[in-house]
Design an enzyme around this catalytic site. Structure first.
Site, short mmCIF file in Angstrom:
data_model
loop_
_atom_site.label_atom_id
_atom_site.label_comp_id
_atom_site.label_asym_id
_atom_site.label_seq_id
_atom_site.Cartn_x
_atom_site.Cartn_y
_atom_site.Cartn_z
N ASP A 58 0.85 -1.19 0.00
CA ASP A 58 0.00 0.00 0.00
C ASP A 58 0.89 1.24 0.00
O ASP A 58 1.87 1.31 0.76
CB ASP A 58 -0.88 -0.04 1.26
N LYS A 83 -11.31 5.73 -7.40
CA LYS A 83 -11.73 6.57 -8.54
C LYS A 83 -13.24 6.64 -8.77
O LYS A 83 -13.66 7.13 -9.82
CB LYS A 83 -11.05 6.06 -9.81
N SER A 123 -7.12 14.00 -14.05
CA SER A 123 -8.38 13.69 -14.73
C SER A 123 -9.03 14.96 -15.26
O SER A 123 -8.89 16.04 -14.65
CB SER A 123 -9.31 13.02 -13.72
N TYR A 147 -13.98 12.99 -5.14
CA TYR A 147 -12.94 12.36 -5.96
C TYR A 147 -12.19 13.43 -6.75
O TYR A 147 -10.96 13.48 -6.76
CB TYR A 147 -13.57 11.34 -6.92
N LYS A 151 -8.11 14.90 -6.79
CA LYS A 151 -7.22 15.08 -7.95
C LYS A 151 -6.66 16.50 -7.98
O LYS A 151 -5.47 16.71 -8.24
CB LYS A 151 -7.97 14.79 -9.25
N TYR A 175 -6.51 12.89 -17.98
CA TYR A 175 -7.16 11.98 -18.93
C TYR A 175 -8.60 12.41 -19.13
O TYR A 175 -9.29 12.72 -18.17
CB TYR A 175 -7.23 10.55 -18.41
N LEU A 198 -19.71 4.20 -18.96
CA LEU A 198 -20.53 3.82 -20.12
C LEU A 198 -19.97 2.61 -20.88
O LEU A 198 -20.70 1.65 -21.15
CB LEU A 198 -20.65 5.04 -21.05
N GLY A 292 -24.79 15.49 -11.36
CA GLY A 292 -23.37 15.82 -11.45
C GLY A 292 -22.79 15.71 -12.84
O GLY A 292 -21.67 16.16 -13.10
P1 NAD Z 1 -7.93 1.10 -11.31
O1 NAD Z 1 -8.78 1.08 -10.09
O2 NAD Z 1 -8.13 0.02 -12.31
O3 NAD Z 1 -6.39 1.13 -10.91
C1 NAD Z 1 -5.92 1.72 -9.71
C2 NAD Z 1 -5.01 0.71 -9.04
O4 NAD Z 1 -4.50 1.29 -7.84
C3 NAD Z 1 -5.75 -0.57 -8.63
O5 NAD Z 1 -5.02 -1.69 -9.08
C4 NAD Z 1 -5.78 -0.50 -7.10
O6 NAD Z 1 -5.72 -1.78 -6.52
C5 NAD Z 1 -4.54 0.34 -6.80
N1 NAD Z 1 -4.57 1.10 -5.54
C6 NAD Z 1 -5.54 1.94 -5.11
N2 NAD Z 1 -5.19 2.46 -3.92
C7 NAD Z 1 -3.97 1.96 -3.59
C8 NAD Z 1 -3.09 2.13 -2.50
N3 NAD Z 1 -3.40 2.90 -1.46
N4 NAD Z 1 -1.91 1.46 -2.53
C9 NAD Z 1 -1.59 0.65 -3.56
N5 NAD Z 1 -2.38 0.44 -4.61
C10 NAD Z 1 -3.58 1.09 -4.63
O7 NAD Z 1 -8.13 2.53 -11.99
P2 NAD Z 1 -7.68 3.06 -13.42
O8 NAD Z 1 -8.88 3.28 -14.24
O9 NAD Z 1 -6.56 2.25 -13.95
O10 NAD Z 1 -7.16 4.52 -12.99
C11 NAD Z 1 -5.79 4.77 -12.76
C12 NAD Z 1 -5.62 6.22 -12.38
O11 NAD Z 1 -6.16 7.04 -13.42
C13 NAD Z 1 -6.35 6.64 -11.10
O12 NAD Z 1 -5.54 7.55 -10.41
C14 NAD Z 1 -7.61 7.31 -11.62
O13 NAD Z 1 -8.09 8.25 -10.70
C15 NAD Z 1 -7.08 7.98 -12.87
N6 NAD Z 1 -8.13 8.26 -13.87
C16 NAD Z 1 -8.90 7.22 -14.34
C17 NAD Z 1 -9.91 7.49 -15.26
C18 NAD Z 1 -10.81 6.39 -15.77
O14 NAD Z 1 -11.89 6.69 -16.29
N7 NAD Z 1 -10.41 5.11 -15.68
C19 NAD Z 1 -10.12 8.81 -15.72
C20 NAD Z 1 -9.29 9.82 -15.24
C21 NAD Z 1 -8.29 9.53 -14.32
N1 UFG Z 2 -23.79 7.13 -19.19
C1 UFG Z 2 -25.03 6.59 -19.45
N2 UFG Z 2 -25.33 5.39 -18.89
C2 UFG Z 2 -24.46 4.69 -18.09
C3 UFG Z 2 -23.19 5.28 -17.82
C4 UFG Z 2 -22.89 6.51 -18.39
O1 UFG Z 2 -25.85 7.16 -20.16
O2 UFG Z 2 -24.80 3.59 -17.60
C5 UFG Z 2 -23.44 8.42 -19.82
C6 UFG Z 2 -23.12 9.55 -18.84
O3 UFG Z 2 -24.31 10.22 -18.48
C7 UFG Z 2 -22.16 10.40 -19.67
C8 UFG Z 2 -21.42 9.38 -20.54
O4 UFG Z 2 -22.25 8.21 -20.54
O5 UFG Z 2 -22.88 11.26 -20.52
C9 UFG Z 2 -20.04 9.00 -19.99
O6 UFG Z 2 -20.17 8.58 -18.64
P1 UFG Z 2 -18.97 7.84 -17.88
O7 UFG Z 2 -19.48 7.49 -16.52
O8 UFG Z 2 -18.43 6.74 -18.72
O9 UFG Z 2 -17.83 8.96 -17.82
P2 UFG Z 2 -17.82 10.39 -17.12
O10 UFG Z 2 -17.42 11.38 -18.18
O11 UFG Z 2 -19.05 10.66 -16.38
O12 UFG Z 2 -16.65 10.23 -16.05
C10 UFG Z 2 -15.40 9.60 -16.32
C11 UFG Z 2 -14.85 9.06 -15.01
C12 UFG Z 2 -14.53 10.19 -14.09
C13 UFG Z 2 -13.57 11.13 -14.75
C14 UFG Z 2 -14.15 11.61 -16.07
C15 UFG Z 2 -13.16 12.45 -16.80
O13 UFG Z 2 -15.80 8.20 -14.40
O14 UFG Z 2 -13.91 9.70 -12.93
O15 UFG Z 2 -14.50 10.50 -16.89
O16 UFG Z 2 -11.97 11.78 -16.94
F1 UFG Z 2 -13.37 12.19 -13.96
#
Ligand code: NAD
Ligand code: UFG
Length: 335
Positions: A58, A83, A123, A147, A151, A175, A198, A292
């Site tokens: 961790d 996340k 993000s 969340y 960030k 991202y 989605l 949101g």
């Molecule tokens: P994920 O949950 O698949 O990966 C995160 C990993 O971190 C997991 O394997 C989890 O076990 C590990 N982890 C969490 N807390 C920990 C800790 N305290 N110590 C050690 N390991 C820990 O998520 P992801 O989608 O791969 O996202 C990676 C990063 O990108 C995150 O920081 C997330 O906030 C950011 N991000 C993701 C998205 C998205 O839509 N997936 C969008 C924007 C930003």
């Molecule tokens: N949506 C649906 N049905 C679903 C899920 C999503 O209609 O079951 C719609 C949402 O309303 C939105 C679009 O699909 O219009 C995308 O939604 P996501 O949940 O896939 O993505 P978001 O843009 O809401 O959020 C994601 C991550 C956040 C991150 C953000 C920007 O979940 O953590 O992208 O990186 F901050």
């Protein structure tokens, strides 16, 4: 270089490990597996024909971090975080602890080990509801949930730390909406429980695990009334981390970059593209807007092109085809 990848067993981290190993780096992963499965690392090694070092630990533990840094680390890519937006509203303290305290502990461990380069997963959530699209990096930062707050705070802490010593380098990667999977179908996104996002939800409808997609609102001021996002292939995202690492090794200071394609797609466009890629019908029901959610957001990724030499290569069809291959071949994920 030996790269420490925090959260390297996760969705984006695992794809980045593949890209790092293929670029010739050595990789050490620290992950507590709170949202992932160690099997992914076996698959990463099989895909690349290279081995990596895994520390099951961790980032909030000094001892675990000391074990991770023990091998001699040249740079850190920091993915480890919680996340889920909804969960962060219900349990903000868990998010503050894991994400913010974890990042402080990580920076302390870097300083103790003399590691000067950091690439950080930020993000598009830091932009909240943007005034204009496409969004540039200098747009106002405002968050709408705990969340997102973590960030923004982590970005600020990293920027302040970086400013404290001239030899430090940090790259903040914002991202947009990461989707897709490795084209081999061997690694991909494996959400626990009902997917929040989605693309994985659509994939589970296509494979018959869920009955229908609930489209969250069709009364937005967009051409078809559904929300618009900038979907980005995880392989492009992985490549951006390798380029960001190169940049961090040759520059100092702290810089932020948008990572997106620069194109927005609506929910219904994504549904149609996935139906085409999978040959399956995706039944949809229009429901209420999700609290949101913003109507539309997409990136201006020009700065990443100009400074990092990065631009997205994969289109929406490839994002859907690769997600479908992963889902079809691994209906229960890594389990
Ligand atoms: P994920 O949950 O698949 O990966 C995160 C990993 O971190 C997991 O394997 C989890 O076990 C590990 N982890 C969490 N807390 C920990 C800790 N305290 N110590 C050690 N390991 C820990 O998520 P992801 O989608 O791969 O996202 C990676 C990063 O990108 C995150 O920081 C997330 O906030 C950011 N991000 C993701 C998205 C998205 O839509 N997936 C969008 C924007 C930003
Ligand atoms: N949506 C649906 N049905 C679903 C899920 C999503 O209609 O079951 C719609 C949402 O309303 C939105 C679009 O699909 O219009 C995308 O939604 P996501 O949940 O896939 O993505 P978001 O843009 O809401 O959020 C994601 C991550 C956040 C991150 C953000 C920007 O979940 O953590 O992208 O990186 F901050």
């Amino acid at each position: 270089m030996n790269i420490l990848v925090t959260g390297g067993a996760g969705y984006i981290g695992s794809h980045t490990c593949v890209a790092l190993l293929e670029a010739g780096h050595q990789v050490t992963v620290i992950d507590n597996l709170c949202n992932s499965n160690a099997d992914v690392l076996t698959r990463v090694q099989a895909l690349t024909g290279r081995s990596l070092r895994f520390v099951h630990g961790d980032i909030r533990s000094r001892d675990d971090l000391a074990r991770a840094f023990a091998g001699g680390i040249g740079a850190v890519i920091h993915f480890a975080a919680l996340k889920a937006v909804g969960e962060s509203c219900a349990q903000p303290l868990a998010y503050f602890d894991n994400n913010i305290s974890g990042t402080i502990m990580l920076m302390q461990a870097m300083q103790a080990a003399g590691v000067e380069r950091l690439v950080f997963s930020s993000s598009a959530t830091v932009y909240g509801q943007p005034d204009h699209v496409p969004v540039k990096e200098d747009a106002p930062l405002r968050v709408t949930n705990p969340y997102g707050r973590t960030k923004l705070v982590m970005e600020d802490l990293i920027r302040d730390w970086c400013a404290s010593r001239p030899e430090l380098s940090a790259v903040l990667l914002r991202y947009f909406n990461p989707v897709g999977a490795h084209p081999s179908g061997q690694i991909g996104e494996d959400p626990r429980g009902i997917p929040n996002n989605l693309m994985p939800y659509i994939a589970q409808v296509a494979s018959g695990q869920r009955e229908r997609l609930h489209v969250f609102g069709n009364d937005y001021p967009t051409p078809d009334g559904t929300g618009i996002r900038d979907y980005l292939h995880v392989m492009d995202l992985a490549d951006a981390h390798v380029k960001a690492l190169d940049y961090a090794t040759t520059h100092t200071g702290c810089e932020a970059f948008n990572l997106g394609t620069g194109q927005g797609h609506s929910v219904l466009e994504l549904v149609r593209a996935f139906e085409h890629a999978s040959g399956r019908k995706i039944p949809c029901t229009i429901t209420q807007r999700r609290p949101g959610d913003v109507a539309e957001i997409w990136a201006n990724p020009a700065r990443a092109m100009q400074v990092l030499g990065w631009a997205a290569q994969y289109d929406l069809a490839a994002m859907c085809a690769d997600t479908w291959r992963w889902q079809r071949d691994n209906p229960t994920g890594y389990a």
